[in-house]
Design a protein around this motif. Structure first.
Motif, PDB file in Angstrom:
ATOM      1  N   ARG A 197      -5.856   8.933  -4.539  1.00 33.96           N
ATOM      2  CA  ARG A 197      -5.478   9.212  -3.058  1.00 33.96           C
ATOM      3  C   ARG A 197      -5.942  10.821  -2.902  1.00 33.96           C
ATOM      4  N   LEU A 198      -6.726  10.868  -2.062  1.00 34.53           N
ATOM      5  CA  LEU A 198      -7.368  12.422  -1.778  1.00 34.53           C
ATOM      6  C   LEU A 198      -6.855  12.745  -0.198  1.00 34.53           C
ATOM      7  N   PRO A 199      -5.925  13.559  -0.230  1.00 35.49           N
ATOM      8  CA  PRO A 199      -5.704  14.215   0.970  1.00 35.49           C
ATOM      9  C   PRO A 199      -6.609  14.912   1.810  1.00 35.49           C
ATOM     10  N   VAL A 200      -6.801  14.897   2.850  1.00 32.76           N
ATOM     11  CA  VAL A 200      -7.758  15.674   3.492  1.00 32.76           C
ATOM     12  C   VAL A 200      -7.207  16.252   5.033  1.00 32.76           C
ATOM     13  N   SER A 201      -7.973  16.724   5.900  1.00 32.71           N
ATOM     14  CA  SER A 201      -7.696  17.595   7.176  1.00 32.71           C
ATOM     15  C   SER A 201      -6.735  16.498   7.846  1.00 32.71           C
ATOM     16  N   GLU A 202      -5.897  17.048   8.749  1.00 28.41           N
ATOM     17  CA  GLU A 202      -5.041  16.357   9.871  1.00 28.41           C
ATOM     18  C   GLU A 202      -4.266  15.353   9.351  1.00 28.41           C
ATOM     19  N   GLY A 203      -3.850  15.491   8.055  1.00 33.00           N
ATOM     20  CA  GLY A 203      -2.733  14.657   7.611  1.00 33.00           C
ATOM     21  C   GLY A 203      -3.040  13.249   7.110  1.00 33.00           C
ATOM     22  N   ASP A 204      -4.698  13.070   7.139  1.00 29.33           N
ATOM     23  CA  ASP A 204      -5.227  11.802   6.651  1.00 29.33           C
ATOM     24  C   ASP A 204      -5.349  11.860   5.042  1.00 29.33           C
ATOM     25  N   THR A 205      -5.310  10.471   4.710  1.00 26.11           N
ATOM     26  CA  THR A 205      -5.784  10.274   3.031  1.00 26.11           C
ATOM     27  C   THR A 205      -6.607   9.666   2.873  1.00 26.11           C
ATOM     28  N   LEU A 206      -7.562   9.902   2.175  1.00 23.05           N
ATOM     29  CA  LEU A 206      -8.431   8.904   1.631  1.00 23.05           C
ATOM     30  C   LEU A 206      -8.355   8.316   0.208  1.00 23.05           C
ATOM     31  N   ILE A 207      -9.078   7.069  -0.056  1.00 22.57           N
ATOM     32  CA  ILE A 207      -8.780   6.405  -1.216  1.00 22.57           C
ATOM     33  C   ILE A 207     -10.213   6.609  -1.919  1.00 22.57           C
ATOM     34  N   LEU A 208     -10.155   7.095  -3.288  1.00 16.86           N
ATOM     35  CA  LEU A 208     -11.261   7.148  -4.070  1.00 16.86           C
ATOM     36  C   LEU A 208     -11.107   6.633  -5.298  1.00 16.86           C
ATOM     37  N   HIS A 209     -12.297   5.389  -5.374  1.00 16.45           N
ATOM     38  CA  HIS A 209     -12.279   4.477  -6.456  1.00 16.45           C
ATOM     39  C   HIS A 209     -13.045   5.037  -7.449  1.00 16.45           C
ATOM     40  N   ASP A 210     -12.545   5.101  -8.725  1.00 19.44           N
ATOM     41  CA  ASP A 210     -13.144   5.921 -10.111  1.00 19.44           C
ATOM     42  C   ASP A 210     -13.246   4.573 -11.055  1.00 19.44           C
ATOM     43  N   ASP A 211     -14.708   4.442 -11.377  1.00 19.57           N
ATOM     44  CA  ASP A 211     -15.158   3.528 -12.096  1.00 19.57           C
ATOM     45  C   ASP A 211     -15.753   4.252 -13.535  1.00 19.57           C
ATOM     46  N   ASP A 269     -13.745   5.436   0.144  1.00 22.70           N
ATOM     47  CA  ASP A 269     -13.416   4.684   1.499  1.00 22.70           C
ATOM     48  C   ASP A 269     -13.098   6.024   2.650  1.00 22.70           C
ATOM     49  N   MET A 270     -14.063   6.053   3.365  1.00 22.25           N
ATOM     50  CA  MET A 270     -13.728   7.294   4.418  1.00 22.25           C
ATOM     51  C   MET A 270     -12.617   6.889   5.390  1.00 22.25           C
ATOM     52  N   ARG A 271     -12.216   7.882   6.358  1.00 24.49           N
ATOM     53  CA  ARG A 271     -11.331   7.583   7.123  1.00 24.49           C
ATOM     54  C   ARG A 271     -11.247   6.375   7.947  1.00 24.49           C
ATOM     55  N   GLY A 272     -10.206   5.419   8.022  1.00 20.30           N
ATOM     56  CA  GLY A 272     -10.146   4.432   8.658  1.00 20.30           C
ATOM     57  C   GLY A 272     -11.015   3.166   8.237  1.00 20.30           C
ATOM     58  N   CYS A 273     -11.697   3.506   6.871  1.00 21.65           N
ATOM     59  CA  CYS A 273     -12.345   2.218   6.089  1.00 21.65           C
ATOM     60  C   CYS A 273     -11.849   1.997   4.970  1.00 21.65           C
ATOM     61  N   GLY A 274     -12.022   0.688   4.623  1.00 23.10           N
ATOM     62  CA  GLY A 274     -11.484   0.090   3.398  1.00 23.10           C
ATOM     63  C   GLY A 274     -10.154   0.166   3.242  1.00 23.10           C
ATOM     64  N   GLU A 275      -9.641   0.770   2.001  1.00 22.63           N
ATOM     65  CA  GLU A 275      -8.382   0.933   1.820  1.00 22.63           C
ATOM     66  C   GLU A 275      -7.572   2.147   2.178  1.00 22.63           C
ATOM     67  N   SER A 316     -18.599  15.856   7.148  1.00 25.55           N
ATOM     68  CA  SER A 316     -19.099  16.370   6.113  1.00 25.55           C
ATOM     69  C   SER A 316     -17.891  17.122   5.071  1.00 25.55           C
ATOM     70  N   ASP A 317     -16.846  17.306   5.774  1.00 21.15           N
ATOM     71  CA  ASP A 317     -15.758  18.081   5.158  1.00 21.15           C
ATOM     72  C   ASP A 317     -14.962  17.220   4.240  1.00 21.15           C
ATOM     73  N   ASP A 318     -15.025  16.050   4.602  1.00 24.09           N
ATOM     74  CA  ASP A 318     -14.353  14.778   3.748  1.00 24.09           C
ATOM     75  C   ASP A 318     -15.369  14.742   2.427  1.00 24.09           C
ATOM     76  N   VAL A 319     -16.771  14.915   2.650  1.00 24.12           N
ATOM     77  CA  VAL A 319     -17.624  14.831   1.524  1.00 24.12           C
ATOM     78  C   VAL A 319     -17.285  16.001   0.394  1.00 24.12           C
ATOM     79  N   LEU A 320     -17.158  17.109   1.153  1.00 25.44           N
ATOM     80  CA  LEU A 320     -16.846  18.155   0.146  1.00 25.44           C
ATOM     81  C   LEU A 320     -15.608  18.130  -0.650  1.00 25.44           C
ATOM     82  N   ALA A 321     -14.479  17.492   0.094  1.00 25.47           N
ATOM     83  CA  ALA A 321     -13.274  17.322  -0.549  1.00 25.47           C
ATOM     84  C   ALA A 321     -13.383  16.537  -1.459  1.00 25.47           C
ATOM     85  N   ALA A 322     -13.971  15.278  -1.596  1.00 22.73           N
ATOM     86  CA  ALA A 322     -14.563  14.495  -2.442  1.00 22.73           C
ATOM     87  C   ALA A 322     -14.936  14.934  -3.843  1.00 22.73           C
TER      88      ALA A 322
END
Length: 345
Positions: free
Chosen positions: A52-66, A112-118, A132-138
């Motif tokens: 789980r990747l916390p980003v701005s505005e209180g959102d959280t992204l899911i990062l799949h690690d293989d 999975d970007m905001r509102g996408c996938g999981e 692009s801020d979400d890319v840098l956070a990832a």
């Protein structure tokens, strides 16, 4: 020695004989077909984890690690994969790229970007070209997981994800965003069919001949927007009335207000990578096709003279919008990505 994108020799591309031209290459793009036995075999060879990747505005992204199993920190490093406008971590090209990179010992992160996938259940915001801020956070998160500072971090962005990636690298290079402490580990990066000039792409999409693409994208985006808007009653009225007919109308009525832009023109101007791409200071390969029906190749022609030596634009004579179907039905970009990182690392 720094990897030179200009010395890299891409694999040859012979297009499928029955999928000639930009539209057929786009519409009949290769799929990530895999039988159950093949999938079970692959699953035993990799270790997968979700972060789980916390980003701005209180959102959280899911990062799949293989990663290949058993995993040891590899000098080949890790690659972040970024999907397109209607994609997610499970999109065909995301799965195909993952398989090819794992095969050469590269750790893969699919975002999975905001509102996408999981990420849907954890976001009140939506993804758009300027995230692009979400890319840098990832990338920062990946840097913290891969503690060996000798291992590089690459990234591949497809379509909208390509614009997000180039914008992120360009803003860091231009000093518009602070240079992260891990930035010396970043690169090379690849952007495939990136809409770097959103206004030009929007103008192209207004053509009557592209009405099918408008219908497809809007159908997918409306379905995604509805689930996101359920969390935001103050914006529920955005979906009132008839459905948008073009992507420009969708951006005016839904993308811009949901993302905090004054209108669609402000969104295009502030989110397009073309204003900062010449400032990219890490090795970068931009891949486009002369017959891409969605992203005008003219966006890249004038750009060539302004780019730093570390950036290369590779324009293929055909391939459509990330189609690139070869004679045997496979995708040329799968070979490109595998060969590119095999050569770089």
């Amino acid at each position: 020695m720094t990897f030179s994108v200009h010395r890299f020799e891409p694999p040859s591309f012979v297009p499928h004989r029955w999928r000639r031209g930009g539209h057929l290459q786009t519409l009949l793009a290769p799929r990530a077909t895999m039988g159950m036995i093949e999938w079970q075999k692959l699953s035993t060879q990799i270790k997968s984890e979700k972060h789980r990747l916390p980003v701005s505005e209180g959102d959280t992204l899911i990062l799949h690690d293989d990663m290949p199993a058993p995993w040891v920190e590899s000098p080949r490093g890790s690659v972040l994969l970024l999907h397109g406008i209607c994609g997610c971590h499970a999109a065909d090209y995301m799965v195909r790229f993952t398989r090819r990179l794992l095969a050469i010992g590269v750790r893969v992160f699919r975002l999975d970007m905001r509102g996408c996938g999981e990420s849907v259940a954890f976001c009140r915001g939506i993804t758009h070209a300027g995230r692009s801020d979400d890319v840098l956070a990832a990338i920062e998160f990946i840097a913290s997981l891969t503690s060996d500072r000798g291992t590089p971090i690459g990234a591949v962005g497809t379509s909208l994800g390509g614009n997000q990636l180039l914008r992120a690298a360009g803003r860091v290079g231009a000093g518009l965003d602070a240079r992260p402490s891990y930035w010396d580990r970043v690169g090379p990066i690849v952007a495939i069919a990136p809409p770097i000039d959103l206004q030009a792409c929007s103008d192209r999409m207004e053509a009557w001949s592209l009405r099918f693409y408008n219908h497809y994208f809007i159908t997918q985006l409306l379905r995604r927007a509805k689930s996101t808007l359920q969390m935001r009653e103050e914006l529920g009225g955005l979906l009132d009335g008839r459905a948008p007919k073009t992507l420009r109308e969708f951006d005016r009525r839904i993308t811009a207000p949901m993302a905090g832009f004054a209108d669609e023109r402000s969104y295009y101007a502030e989110s397009s990578a073309h204003s900062v791409v010449e400032q990219i200071d890490v090795p970068a390969l931009i891949v486009t096709a002369a017959d891409d029906p969605l992203v005008p190749v003219d966006s890249f022609v004038a750009l060539r003279e302004r780019l730093r030596e570390s950036t290369r634009v590779l324009t293929m004579p055909t391939g459509g919008h990330h189609g690139y179907t070869q004679l045997d039905g496979t995708a040329w970009t799968d070979e490109l990505i595998a060969k590119f990182y095999d050569a770089a690392w």
